[in-house]
Motif scaffolding. Structure first.
Motif, PDB file in Angstrom:
ATOM      1  N   TYR A  66       8.865   7.721 -11.956  1.00 23.26           N
ATOM      2  CA  TYR A  66       7.415   7.796 -11.766  1.00 23.26           C
ATOM      3  C   TYR A  66       7.088   9.106 -11.060  1.00 23.26           C
ATOM      4  N   THR A  67       6.024   9.756 -11.490  1.00 23.07           N
ATOM      5  CA  THR A  67       5.561  10.984 -10.826  1.00 23.07           C
ATOM      6  C   THR A  67       4.649  10.586  -9.676  1.00 23.07           C
ATOM      7  N   LEU A  68       4.988  11.032  -8.483  1.00 28.03           N
ATOM      8  CA  LEU A  68       4.188  10.724  -7.300  1.00 28.03           C
ATOM      9  C   LEU A  68       3.153  11.811  -7.026  1.00 28.03           C
ATOM     10  N   MET A  69       3.545  13.059  -7.301  1.00 27.63           N
ATOM     11  CA  MET A  69       2.641  14.187  -7.139  1.00 27.63           C
ATOM     12  C   MET A  69       2.978  15.195  -8.233  1.00 27.63           C
ATOM     13  N   ASP A  70       1.964  15.606  -8.961  1.00 26.33           N
ATOM     14  CA  ASP A  70       2.178  16.557 -10.043  1.00 26.33           C
ATOM     15  C   ASP A  70       2.623  17.910  -9.501  1.00 26.33           C
ATOM     16  N   GLY A  71       3.347  18.640 -10.335  1.00 25.98           N
ATOM     17  CA  GLY A  71       3.737  19.994  -9.969  1.00 25.98           C
ATOM     18  C   GLY A  71       2.525  20.924 -10.042  1.00 25.98           C
ATOM     19  N   PRO A  81       7.160  18.858  -9.342  1.00 29.51           N
ATOM     20  CA  PRO A  81       6.528  17.583  -9.005  1.00 29.51           C
ATOM     21  C   PRO A  81       7.448  16.754  -8.104  1.00 29.51           C
ATOM     22  N   ILE A  82       6.849  15.839  -7.372  1.00 27.58           N
ATOM     23  CA  ILE A  82       7.617  14.888  -6.572  1.00 27.58           C
ATOM     24  C   ILE A  82       7.723  13.617  -7.404  1.00 27.58           C
ATOM     25  N   GLU A  83       8.943  13.153  -7.591  1.00 27.83           N
ATOM     26  CA  GLU A  83       9.173  11.976  -8.435  1.00 27.83           C
ATOM     27  C   GLU A  83       9.921  10.903  -7.671  1.00 27.83           C
ATOM     28  N   TYR A  84       9.725   9.687  -8.124  1.00 26.82           N
ATOM     29  CA  TYR A  84      10.420   8.533  -7.565  1.00 26.82           C
ATOM     30  C   TYR A  84      11.105   7.811  -8.715  1.00 26.82           C
ATOM     31  N   MET A 118       3.723   6.937  -1.046  1.00 27.77           N
ATOM     32  CA  MET A 118       3.107   7.721  -2.120  1.00 27.77           C
ATOM     33  C   MET A 118       3.042   6.899  -3.405  1.00 27.77           C
ATOM     34  N   PHE A 119       4.091   6.137  -3.696  1.00 34.96           N
ATOM     35  CA  PHE A 119       4.119   5.302  -4.890  1.00 34.96           C
ATOM     36  C   PHE A 119       2.998   4.263  -4.840  1.00 34.96           C
ATOM     37  N   LYS A 120       2.868   3.594  -3.710  1.00 35.52           N
ATOM     38  CA  LYS A 120       1.840   2.551  -3.569  1.00 35.52           C
ATOM     39  C   LYS A 120       0.430   3.128  -3.686  1.00 35.52           C
ATOM     40  N   LEU A 121       0.236   4.362  -3.218  1.00 35.52           N
ATOM     41  CA  LEU A 121      -1.063   5.017  -3.329  1.00 35.52           C
ATOM     42  C   LEU A 121      -1.366   5.379  -4.777  1.00 35.52           C
ATOM     43  N   ARG A 122      -0.382   5.927  -5.479  1.00 32.15           N
ATOM     44  CA  ARG A 122      -0.591   6.406  -6.850  1.00 32.15           C
ATOM     45  C   ARG A 122      -0.613   5.276  -7.877  1.00 32.15           C
ATOM     46  N   TYR A 123       0.139   4.208  -7.627  1.00 32.77           N
ATOM     47  CA  TYR A 123       0.250   3.104  -8.596  1.00 32.77           C
ATOM     48  C   TYR A 123      -0.095   1.756  -7.953  1.00 32.77           C
ATOM     49  N   PRO A 124      -1.338   1.582  -7.487  1.00 35.73           N
ATOM     50  CA  PRO A 124      -1.692   0.327  -6.806  1.00 35.73           C
ATOM     51  C   PRO A 124      -1.672  -0.895  -7.735  1.00 35.73           C
TER      52      PRO A 124
END
Length: 136
Positions: A66-71, A81-84, A118-124
């Motif tokens: 999952y992408t948490l923050m785009d590049g 990008p920051i990924e999880y 970050m994951f919970k914020l981006r993918y609620p």
């Protein structure tokens, strides 16, 4: 298999093969055609696979990114990008569950905690679950 005999001071000593360890000193294992980052993750896969066979869950995916923050670009510098990478994703009771298997020690890691936030914020809309594996 994989054991080397080493002569040391006129004694024969058996040396175990080096474990493939990652950042958190866990042994990587392969099972059922999948590569797992730890034995705890493999054990959880076995449980989830059984639950899927029993019809309790569906659509089990292993290691989804999952992408948490785009590049982006900053003054000519490309920022990646920051990924999880989730250990497991599956459907349970009409809901998408994202599950991560951690030891008690790595669950306290600061970088991991930030990525979870970050994951919970981006993918609620996704249900995030942590499974803390018992250390052997």
């Amino acid at each position: 298999m994989g054991w080397d005999t080493i002569k040391k001071q006129e004694r024969v000593v058996w040396a175990a093969p080096k474990k493939s360890t990652g950042m958190y000193n866990v042994t990587r294992v392969e099972f059922d055609g999948h590569k797992f980052d730890s034995m705890g993750e493999r054990d959880r896969y076995i449980v989830l696979k059984k639950r899927m066979q029993d019809g309790e869950i569906s659509d089990l995916i292993h290691h989804r990114v999952y992408t948490l923050m785009d590049g982006w670009e900053y003054r000519g510098e490309k920022i990646r990008p920051i990924e999880y990478e989730a250990d497991f994703v599956y459907q349970e009771n009409w809901e998408t569950v994202v599950e991560d298997v951690k030891s008690t020690k790595t669950a306290l890691d600061a970088q991991y905690k930030i990525k979870v936030k970050m994951f919970k914020l981006r993918y609620p809309e996704l249900l995030f679950k942590e499974y803390i594996a018992v250390e052997r």
